[in-house]
Write a protein that holds these residues in place. Sequence first.
Motif, PDB file in Angstrom:
ATOM      1  N   ALA A  67      34.133  38.505  38.245  1.00  0.00           N
ATOM      2  CA  ALA A  67      32.944  38.849  39.041  1.00  0.00           C
ATOM      3  C   ALA A  67      32.768  40.357  39.138  1.00  0.00           C
ATOM      4  O   ALA A  67      33.725  41.122  39.041  1.00  0.00           O
ATOM      5  N   LYS A  71      26.358  41.290  38.360  1.00  0.00           N
ATOM      6  CA  LYS A  71      26.182  40.935  39.773  1.00  0.00           C
ATOM      7  C   LYS A  71      24.956  40.062  40.021  1.00  0.00           C
ATOM      8  O   LYS A  71      24.915  39.300  40.970  1.00  0.00           O
ATOM      9  N   THR A  91      29.345  39.439  42.765  1.00  0.00           N
ATOM     10  CA  THR A  91      29.121  38.752  44.019  1.00  0.00           C
ATOM     11  C   THR A  91      27.663  38.873  44.433  1.00  0.00           C
ATOM     12  O   THR A  91      27.083  39.966  44.447  1.00  0.00           O
ATOM     13  N   ASN A 144      29.939  33.679  42.273  1.00  0.00           N
ATOM     14  CA  ASN A 144      30.781  34.299  43.289  1.00  0.00           C
ATOM     15  C   ASN A 144      29.889  34.727  44.452  1.00  0.00           C
ATOM     16  O   ASN A 144      28.960  35.515  44.290  1.00  0.00           O
ATOM     17  N   ASN A 177      34.153  34.826  47.940  1.00  0.00           N
ATOM     18  CA  ASN A 177      34.788  36.141  47.967  1.00  0.00           C
ATOM     19  C   ASN A 177      34.978  36.612  49.406  1.00  0.00           C
ATOM     20  O   ASN A 177      34.002  36.926  50.093  1.00  0.00           O
ATOM     21  N   LYS A 223      38.657  33.542  46.558  1.00  0.00           N
ATOM     22  CA  LYS A 223      39.206  34.724  45.874  1.00  0.00           C
ATOM     23  C   LYS A 223      39.895  35.624  46.894  1.00  0.00           C
ATOM     24  O   LYS A 223      39.282  36.049  47.868  1.00  0.00           O
ATOM     25  N   GLY A 277      42.572  47.159  37.101  1.00  0.00           N
ATOM     26  CA  GLY A 277      43.152  47.570  35.825  1.00  0.00           C
ATOM     27  C   GLY A 277      44.668  47.516  35.833  1.00  0.00           C
ATOM     28  O   GLY A 277      45.289  46.864  36.692  1.00  0.00           O
ATOM     29  N   SER A 304      43.511  37.117  37.858  1.00  0.00           N
ATOM     30  CA  SER A 304      42.616  38.258  37.630  1.00  0.00           C
ATOM     31  C   SER A 304      43.324  39.512  38.107  1.00  0.00           C
ATOM     32  O   SER A 304      43.743  39.589  39.253  1.00  0.00           O
ATOM     33  N   GLY A 306      44.452  43.386  35.906  1.00  0.00           N
ATOM     34  CA  GLY A 306      45.294  44.153  34.985  1.00  0.00           C
ATOM     35  C   GLY A 306      45.532  43.536  33.634  1.00  0.00           C
ATOM     36  O   GLY A 306      46.535  43.848  32.983  1.00  0.00           O
ATOM     37  N   TYR A 327      37.984  42.217  33.637  1.00  0.00           N
ATOM     38  CA  TYR A 327      36.882  43.154  33.880  1.00  0.00           C
ATOM     39  C   TYR A 327      37.255  44.508  33.288  1.00  0.00           C
ATOM     40  O   TYR A 327      36.716  44.943  32.267  1.00  0.00           O
ATOM     41  N   THR A 328      38.234  45.180  33.897  1.00  0.00           N
ATOM     42  CA  THR A 328      38.574  46.549  33.487  1.00  0.00           C
ATOM     43  C   THR A 328      38.990  46.608  32.015  1.00  0.00           C
ATOM     44  O   THR A 328      38.689  47.586  31.316  1.00  0.00           O
TER      45      THR A 328
HETATM   46  C1  LIG Z   1      33.382  47.822  39.114  1.00  0.00           C
HETATM   47  C2  LIG Z   1      33.938  46.556  39.681  1.00  0.00           C
HETATM   48  C3  LIG Z   1      33.136  45.761  40.477  1.00  0.00           C
HETATM   49  C4  LIG Z   1      33.649  44.583  41.001  1.00  0.00           C
HETATM   50  N1  LIG Z   1      32.853  43.780  41.773  1.00  0.00           N
HETATM   51  C5  LIG Z   1      33.338  42.606  42.219  1.00  0.00           C
HETATM   52  C6  LIG Z   1      32.508  41.729  42.954  1.00  0.00           C
HETATM   53  O1  LIG Z   1      31.326  41.987  43.178  1.00  0.00           O
HETATM   54  N2  LIG Z   1      33.055  40.575  43.406  1.00  0.00           N
HETATM   55  C7  LIG Z   1      34.358  40.227  43.160  1.00  0.00           C
HETATM   56  O2  LIG Z   1      34.790  39.148  43.577  1.00  0.00           O
HETATM   57  N3  LIG Z   1      35.153  41.026  42.447  1.00  0.00           N
HETATM   58  C8  LIG Z   1      34.682  42.198  41.969  1.00  0.00           C
HETATM   59  N4  LIG Z   1      35.486  43.003  41.241  1.00  0.00           N
HETATM   60  C9  LIG Z   1      36.883  42.615  40.995  1.00  0.00           C
HETATM   61  C10 LIG Z   1      37.042  41.931  39.633  1.00  0.00           C
HETATM   62  O3  LIG Z   1      36.315  40.739  39.590  1.00  0.00           O
HETATM   63  C11 LIG Z   1      38.522  41.638  39.343  1.00  0.00           C
HETATM   64  O4  LIG Z   1      38.967  40.641  40.222  1.00  0.00           O
HETATM   65  C12 LIG Z   1      39.404  42.874  39.482  1.00  0.00           C
HETATM   66  O5  LIG Z   1      38.765  43.991  38.949  1.00  0.00           O
HETATM   67  C13 LIG Z   1      40.740  42.697  38.772  1.00  0.00           C
HETATM   68  O6  LIG Z   1      40.586  42.464  37.404  1.00  0.00           O
HETATM   69  P1  LIG Z   1      40.701  43.635  36.288  1.00  0.00           P
HETATM   70  O7  LIG Z   1      41.964  44.392  36.568  1.00  0.00           O
HETATM   71  O8  LIG Z   1      40.677  42.877  34.991  1.00  0.00           O
HETATM   72  O9  LIG Z   1      39.492  44.476  36.456  1.00  0.00           O
HETATM   73  C14 LIG Z   1      34.996  44.192  40.719  1.00  0.00           C
HETATM   74  C15 LIG Z   1      35.774  45.015  39.896  1.00  0.00           C
HETATM   75  C16 LIG Z   1      35.269  46.170  39.375  1.00  0.00           C
HETATM   76  C17 LIG Z   1      36.143  47.016  38.489  1.00  0.00           C
END
Ligand SMILES: Cc1cc2nc3c(=O)[nH]c(=O)nc-3n(C[C@H](O)[C@H](O)[C@H](O)COP(=O)(O)O)c2cc1C
Length: 369
Positions: A67, A71, A91, A144, A177, A223, A277, A304, A306, A327-328
């Motif tokens: 997520a 968005k 979200t 989400n 969330n 979450k 990350g 989720s 890193g 994501y990252t």
């Molecule tokens: C820029 C950014 C915006 C995010 N926005 C949301 C969000 O709106 N809702 C949510 O549940 N998680 C959000 N996350 C968290 C990610 O969904 C994910 O759970 C978190 O970044 C860990 O994963 P990663 O290390 O692969 O990025 C966001 C993360 C990033 C980096």
Amino acid sequence: MWRRFLRPLLFCLDAERAHRFAMALFAFSMRLPCVRALVRWRLFPREPVLRVRRFGRELASPIGLAAGFDKDARWFDALSALGFSFVEVGTVTARPQPGNPRPRLFRLPADRALVNRFGFNNLGAQAMARALARARSRTVLGVNIGKSKATPNAEAAGDYVESLERLWPFATYFAVNVSSPNTAGLRDLQAKDELRGLLGAITRQNAALAKKRGAEPLPVLVKIAPDLLDPEVDDVVDLALDLGLAGVIATNTTTSREGLVTAPDKVQRCGPGGLSGAPLASRARAVVERVYSRSGGRLLVIGSGGVLSAEDAWELFRAGASLVEIYTGLIYEGPTFVRALSRGLARKLRERGQTLDEVIGESARARKN
Ligand SMILES: Cc1cc2nc3c(=O)[nH]c(=O)nc-3n(C[C@H](O)[C@H](O)[C@H](O)COP(=O)(O)O)c2cc1C
């Protein structure tokens, strides 16, 4: 191409602007049938050994988009083509809201990390419903949902339920969330009593909507934050089992800045926000393992946090994740990342002669014995 050319170019721009620019360009080019075909041919992973059954559906792989990337579900079709077997949009909140002032997204390349404090900027549940009504993709869709900033915690349930109602016809599953660090007080909703009230209202409405349509209730996952203490994670797991939730997404971003190699003054300049990350990997894995062990494997765990290589994803599965989200990793590794992850995971499974379902929870079980 990504590392040598595109990433350096995009990293010259403000992080949020780069994200919007890259996605707008990609989504636009994906309207051309030849680009679509090329992307599908070059990027879509085809690894039969990764096929899994989740949410009552066959998924081509256990890798999804986390997520926050999309968005408002405006890029759902384009993102599906990148090889994700599921995409979690949001979200989204019941009311449209602008989020926090910019800048609100920062890169820490030395740590392969991001810091964000978006604060649920989104166009609202109604606009997302309109976008999803236009979408063509058949990819598994997670929605989400979060709380509108203007809604006090005492009225949070009504706010979440409004989004649930509007988006129910489109979702394969819902993620609740309660773990973003960027909406004041949101994480308080993770406390046992508050969470029982909130999740209770959501599951009741989910059942009512399903009954009205003569369908099964949709899977609901919660979450959680990586910053919960272990007994707090246990409380969430017990509650999830008690309320018949489908699972837990572990984890959201962290407020911790421990262990970063980036210069402290650079980290400080980013200000408050959630860190994602590589630095999040070990805590996310520990929470995944805790959820898996506490629930005895009865909850679906989406890992989720890193995942920047196939090895990272592998360790999340071994800790107990049935699916992983990224994501990252996509920001640092680029659009071929899903294919690279898939290939790496498939190679590992073939080498070991195992199925993915056999790998899930391996390290959690080993620790118990
Ligand atoms: C820029 C950014 C915006 C995010 N926005 C949301 C969000 O709106 N809702 C949510 O549940 N998680 C959000 N996350 C968290 C990610 O969904 C994910 O759970 C978190 O970044 C860990 O994963 P990663 O290390 O692969 O990025 C966001 C993360 C990033 C980096």
